[in-house]
Motif scaffolding. Structure first.
Motif, PDB file in Angstrom:
ATOM      1  N   GLU A  10       0.883  -1.215   0.033  1.00 54.51           N
ATOM      2  CA  GLU A  10      -0.022   0.112   0.057  1.00 54.51           C
ATOM      3  C   GLU A  10       0.775   1.162  -0.035  1.00 54.51           C
ATOM      4  O   GLU A  10       0.615   2.232  -0.659  1.00 54.51           O
ATOM      5  CB  GLU A  10      -0.937  -0.073   1.246  1.00 54.51           C
ATOM      6  N   SER A 315      -5.871   4.072   9.873  1.00 52.74           N
ATOM      7  CA  SER A 315      -6.307   2.953   9.364  1.00 52.74           C
ATOM      8  C   SER A 315      -7.513   3.516   8.781  1.00 52.74           C
ATOM      9  O   SER A 315      -8.428   4.165   9.413  1.00 52.74           O
ATOM     10  CB  SER A 315      -6.444   1.720  10.540  1.00 52.74           C
ATOM     11  N   ALA A 316      -7.866   3.256   7.242  1.00 51.64           N
ATOM     12  CA  ALA A 316      -9.435   3.547   6.761  1.00 51.64           C
ATOM     13  C   ALA A 316     -10.407   2.709   7.266  1.00 51.64           C
ATOM     14  O   ALA A 316     -11.343   2.877   7.042  1.00 51.64           O
ATOM     15  CB  ALA A 316      -8.912   3.216   5.541  1.00 51.64           C
ATOM     16  N   PRO A 318     -12.665  -1.134   8.022  1.00 47.08           N
ATOM     17  CA  PRO A 318     -12.863  -2.043   6.899  1.00 47.08           C
ATOM     18  C   PRO A 318     -13.377  -1.474   5.760  1.00 47.08           C
ATOM     19  O   PRO A 318     -14.250  -0.563   5.758  1.00 47.08           O
ATOM     20  CB  PRO A 318     -13.825  -2.854   7.902  1.00 47.08           C
ATOM     21  N   ARG A 319     -12.977  -2.137   4.697  1.00 46.45           N
ATOM     22  CA  ARG A 319     -13.237  -1.418   3.437  1.00 46.45           C
ATOM     23  C   ARG A 319     -14.050  -2.529   2.467  1.00 46.45           C
ATOM     24  O   ARG A 319     -14.153  -2.172   1.458  1.00 46.45           O
ATOM     25  CB  ARG A 319     -12.151  -0.916   2.451  1.00 46.45           C
ATOM     26  N   VAL A 320     -14.152  -3.743   2.939  1.00 43.75           N
ATOM     27  CA  VAL A 320     -14.843  -4.747   2.203  1.00 43.75           C
ATOM     28  C   VAL A 320     -15.730  -5.507   2.981  1.00 43.75           C
ATOM     29  O   VAL A 320     -15.772  -5.778   4.205  1.00 43.75           O
ATOM     30  CB  VAL A 320     -13.714  -5.816   1.491  1.00 43.75           C
ATOM     31  N   LEU A 348     -19.509  -0.996  -4.599  1.00 39.19           N
ATOM     32  CA  LEU A 348     -19.173  -1.529  -3.323  1.00 39.19           C
ATOM     33  C   LEU A 348     -18.010  -2.689  -3.493  1.00 39.19           C
ATOM     34  O   LEU A 348     -18.115  -3.426  -4.232  1.00 39.19           O
ATOM     35  CB  LEU A 348     -19.973  -2.068  -2.560  1.00 39.19           C
ATOM     36  N   ALA A 360     -15.888  -5.731  10.194  1.00 40.35           N
ATOM     37  CA  ALA A 360     -16.351  -5.518   8.906  1.00 40.35           C
ATOM     38  C   ALA A 360     -17.911  -5.926   8.633  1.00 40.35           C
ATOM     39  O   ALA A 360     -18.356  -6.993   9.131  1.00 40.35           O
ATOM     40  CB  ALA A 360     -15.710  -5.852   7.601  1.00 40.35           C
ATOM     41  N   ARG A 393     -22.897   1.034   1.847  1.00 37.41           N
ATOM     42  CA  ARG A 393     -22.466   2.265   1.675  1.00 37.41           C
ATOM     43  C   ARG A 393     -22.041   3.178   2.970  1.00 37.41           C
ATOM     44  O   ARG A 393     -21.043   3.822   2.934  1.00 37.41           O
ATOM     45  CB  ARG A 393     -23.407   3.125   0.653  1.00 37.41           C
ATOM     46  N   LEU A 396     -18.960   1.584   4.557  1.00 39.67           N
ATOM     47  CA  LEU A 396     -17.962   1.205   3.723  1.00 39.67           C
ATOM     48  C   LEU A 396     -17.274   2.654   3.312  1.00 39.67           C
ATOM     49  O   LEU A 396     -15.922   2.515   2.814  1.00 39.67           O
ATOM     50  CB  LEU A 396     -18.033   0.074   2.594  1.00 39.67           C
ATOM     51  N   GLN A 397     -17.905   3.471   2.852  1.00 39.11           N
ATOM     52  CA  GLN A 397     -17.376   4.804   2.058  1.00 39.11           C
ATOM     53  C   GLN A 397     -17.377   5.907   2.923  1.00 39.11           C
ATOM     54  O   GLN A 397     -17.931   6.096   3.859  1.00 39.11           O
ATOM     55  CB  GLN A 397     -18.334   4.980   0.860  1.00 39.11           C
TER      56      GLN A 397
END
Lengths: 397, 469
Positions: A10, A315-316, A318-320, A348, A360, A393, A396-397
């Motif tokens: 990353e 840390s962003a 959980p993205r999934v 998504l 997540a 959404r 996650l976003q």
């Protein structure tokens, strides 16, 4: 040999993206050259130094019965010059690349390094050197790094060594000793140049600040070592322009190592005292690799070193999201994959295989609809795909 | 037990005398014993006889503590692998020679012309020489021997060992650069030197030897290009060029040529071997070279036709599968089997059994030694040896197993030598005979085509008679 783990990857991509977008902003176009090149491209005088050649990975290819060897690309500037000579000769070319180079290193050090490189070929004016320094600095600054610029010119040491009456091999040996910080070389040289009034230490072992230092060097040495005048003039133009743009730089005569191809101003970028990239002018290289004579300059940033120096990004989260099937029969599996596809179509990130990351959201698919969990609050049942998408959404976003 | 590596070949006699003078008697060494492992009276320890070229490698690997070999072979290793733990200790003062870069046929000084061909038994030294001189687009041809015979037709420069300039001149060569003054040196593995008491052998050997550091390679300074056109690999020529082998193949080829009524009138028979024998046919040019090197010369077009062994051809094709070299006649002579060979102590009759045994013994890497590293590598890949290590060797291979290798890829005629050395063949790889090879798809015309057809058909007819017998 070294692996790159997901977190490191990353960081690496952050460097690559900052570099690529800066290059596009400055009007450069991306190229790629082969990992495997003919060794002879790198062995001609004026390309790689013998020390560097002693660390390349060369071997006979499967069709190498004539004895001609191939090499794992040890450098990207020389292949870029070859590419220019073969396909773009005569034009001004603004090129960049992100690619790996291979050189032997002792112990556990990596033998593969990734470089973000830029080559500006066909531009004779010093504005090319200035543009490259500003571009490199912009890339590093955009990553939140504080950059120091060091400026040099291989012509400075060459002029002193030539004035001392040394032959090519002796010049090379002494040059390396100077770069290695062997101060006894200065006494040897001073002994060979009794008519040079000022101490060579001022020129070869001291670093100075910008135009002022260059003026002092000219006043001290240009009379007794006439060969210094041209490199000092070239450096003055570049350093002066950079100063006017609030880009301070330190001048160091002993800086360029292992590359015989530099002919003009050379520079290094440093972050926290560590070299993370460098380059310079190489006006003779294109003709050495078979093209017409073309002025050129370029630099490369060490992507791995820069990635390691990047400040950690928060840390962003959980993205999934993970979709699971209630059962393992084909109907349930198909329903899970169908839902995942529908959610991905809505922009998504959704997986089916693999375990859900901690914290997540998870969506279970059954005949009764969709059960959403891990999206804040209690698990809730949703009936429509769009409802699931909307709920995810917000997480996650 | 201190392990000592000693040279076979020309250095054997002088080194035996040095050992004797130091009070060390290596049983059978001076007498030319066929056994490869010898005991040392006087100093303790055990000696093993190697081809000189292999000794620095064995010392570097740590298989042997100390050894004796020419400085030129030490520099051949160090030119490519400078970090290897080989320490030259003393000049034993015998086997003096020098390494030269030399040329013939009008090249009287070193020039940096693009595309120069450099032939050498010391390819790493030759590479270092070319890099030092910054020769543009040079090519190094690693040869098994007879490099002095290559210039001017088959190479522009030869990097060769010779006693002096006069010895070079006898081969028609002009020295361009003196790279190294070589002699036999006592060398040691750095780790053995640091951790083991080697004094029982070192003391007597070092006592009588010369002091001083080993000289390194003297490389030429970078040269400017001389502006001349690139050297071309294949010059246009009128003659058909035929290469004949020296060494153990020679007697078989002499017999084949005699049967085909093609034997040169002088310079190549059972008793004589000159590099350029007189030709029996007008327009046919003959050169005598090492059989291993012929496929390469045919592939590059320097040689039109060559008599060699099928082993040499398959070795070449294993390394360079698309090389344009073809077998055009089986001469039906010099037959032997190339086989996978192991120690008699391995309780297995085939490769699968041997692998199971080694794995059961906890051996993670299978060491495969061979004079044919290309074939050995191809065999190890094809037979799924797993993690393996190819050890290229110059000869005296029977002594490598079991201490220094697990598996040999080795030639065997009757099996007698294997039995004497307590070895056994467990897998036949192929049957080798003397063969005639030529360039694949190469077109000849006029007198050259006529001669090519004449030589090939005469040898084929003779081979058919031999095969029938």
């Amino acid at each position: 040999m070294r692996d790159t783990l997901p977190e490191e990857m990353e960081r690496f991509r952050r460097v690559e993206e900052a570099f690529r977008s800066a290059c596009f902003r400055w009007g450069y176009r991306e190229i790629r050259t082969p990992v495997l090149e003919h060794l002879h491209l790198f062995t001609t005088a004026g390309t790689l130094s013998p020390q560097m050649l002693g660390r390349v990975y060369s071997f006979l290819d499967w069709d190498g019965w004539s004895g001609e060897r191939v090499v794992l690309r040890p450098d990207s500037t020389i292949p870029s010059a070859r590419l220019y000579a073969e396909s773009m000769n005569g034009r001004v070319a603004k090129l960049f690349y992100v690619q790996n180079v291979f050189r032997f290193a002792e112990g556990d050090e990596s033998r593969e390094d990734w470089q973000c490189g830029v080559e500006l070929i066909g531009e004779r004016r010093p504005l090319g050197d200035v543009e490259l320094i500003l571009l490199g600095r912009e890339v590093l600054s955009s990553l939140g790094l504080e950059v120091d610029v060091r400026l040099s010119h291989p012509g400075l040491i060459r002029a002193v060594l030539a004035r001392a009456g040394l032959d090519a091999a002796e010049q090379l040996a002494l040059y390396d000793r100077i770069l290695d910080g062997d101060t006894s070389v200065l006494a040897e040289l001073q002994g060979r140049l009794p008519d040079v009034g000022a101490s060579l230490e001022v020129l070869l072992a001291v670093e100075g600040e910008g135009s002022a230092y260059l003026s002092n060097l000219r006043a001290s040495f240009a009379g007794s070592i006439p060969g210094l005048a041209a490199p000092l003039d070239e450096l003055s133009v570049v350093a002066g322009a950079l100063e006017a743009l609030d880009c301070r730089c330190r001048i160091s005569a002993a800086m360029v190592r292992n590359f015989e191809y530099y002919t003009g101003p050379a520079f290094q970028f440093e972050v926290a005292g560590r070299r993370v990239g460098g380059g310079g002018r190489y006006d003779a290289l294109v003709s050495l690799v078979g093209g017409r004579q073309a002025p050129a300059s370029g630099f490369a940033l060490e992507a791995g070193d820069i990635a390691a120096a990047l400040p950690a990004r928060p840390s962003a989260g959980p993205r999934v999201a993970t979709v699971t099937a209630a059962k393992s029969d084909r109907r349930s599996l198909a329903a899970a994959f169908r839902l995942a596809a529908a959610l991905r179509e809505r922009g998504l990130a959704v997986q089916v295989a693999g375990s859900a990351p901690r914290g997540a959201p998870r969506v279970s698919v059954s005949g009764k609809g969709f059960l959403l969990a891990g999206a804040g609050g209690k698990a809730r049942r949703l009936a429509a795909v769009e409802d699931v998408a909307q709920a995810l959404r917000s997480v996650l976003q | 037990v201190i392990k000592l590596a000693l040279p076979a070949g020309d250095l054997r006699g002088p080194v035996a005398r040095v050992l004797a003078a130091a009070g060390l008697h290596v049983e059978g060494y001076g007498e030319g014993s066929r056994s490869y492992v010898l005991s040392i009276a006087g100093g303790g320890g055990v000696a093993r006889v190697f081809r000189e070229k292999d000794i620095p490698i064995q010392i570097a690997l740590g298989n042997y503590d100390i050894g004796v070999c020419g400085l030129a072979w030490i520099e051949e290793l160090r030119a490519r692998f400078p970090g290897q733990p080989v320490v030259p200790l003393r000049d034993l003062g015998v086997g003096r020679s020098a390494l030269f870069a030399a040329a013939a046929g009008g090249m009287d000084r070193l020039v940096a012309r693009p595309g120069l061909r450099i032939a050498s038994e010391f390819p790493n030294v030759a590479e270092a020489f070319a890099l030092g001189a910054r020769l543009p687009a040079y090519r190094v041809q690693a040869v098994w021997g007879a490099a002095e015979a290559y210039p001017p037709e088959d190479a522009d420069i030869a990097v060769v060992a010779a006693a002096d300039e006069a010895a070079l001149a006898a081969h028609g060569l002009t020295p361009l650069h003196r790279l190294l003054d070589s002699s036999a040196w006592l060398i040691a593995n750095a780790d053995s030197l640091a951790a083991r008491d080697l004094a029982p052998l070192l003391d007597p050997l070092a006592r009588g030897a010369r002091r001083g550091g080993a000289p390194g390679l003297r490389l030429p300074p970078p040269l400017p290009t001389d502006g001349r056109a690139p050297a071309t690999a294949v010059r246009s020529r009128e003659a058909l060029r035929l290469a004949l082998p020296d060494g153990h193949q020679q007697r078989h080829i002499v017999a084949a040529l005699r049967d085909a009524a093609l034997l040169p009138p002088s310079g190549y028979d059972e008793a004589e071997c000159v590099r350029r024998p007189a030709s029996p046919l007008e327009g046919l040019e003959i050169k005598v070279l090492r059989p291993h090197d012929m496929p390469q010369l045919v592939a590059t077009g320097e040689i039109d036709l060559a008599a060699t062994g099928r082993d040499c051809l398959i070795e070449h094709l294993s390394r360079f599968p698309s090389s344009p070299v073809d077998e055009v006649a089986d001469l039906q002579r010099g037959q032997y089997n190339l086989a996978a060979v192991v120690s008699e102590d391995v309780p297995a009759d085939d490769l699968a059994g041997a692998l199971a045994y080694w794995h059961g013994q906890g051996r993670r890497v299978i060491r495969v030694a061979s004079e044919f590293p290309g074939i050995a590598d191809s065999y190890a890949r094809g037979r799924h040896l797993g993690r393996y290590q190819i050890i290229p060797i110059a000869g005296a291979s029977e002594g490598f197993v079991p201490e220094d290798a697990d598996l040999l890829i080795e030639g065997t005629e009757t099996g007698t030598t294997l039995a004497v050395n307590r070895l056994k063949a467990i897998d036949l790889i192929f049957r080798s005979t003397s063969v005639l090879i030529a360039g694949k798809g190469r077109r000849l015309s006029g007198r050259r085509r006529e001669l090519y057809r004449h030589v090939v058909s005469a040898l084929r007819r003779a081979a058919m008679r031999t095969g029938a017998v």
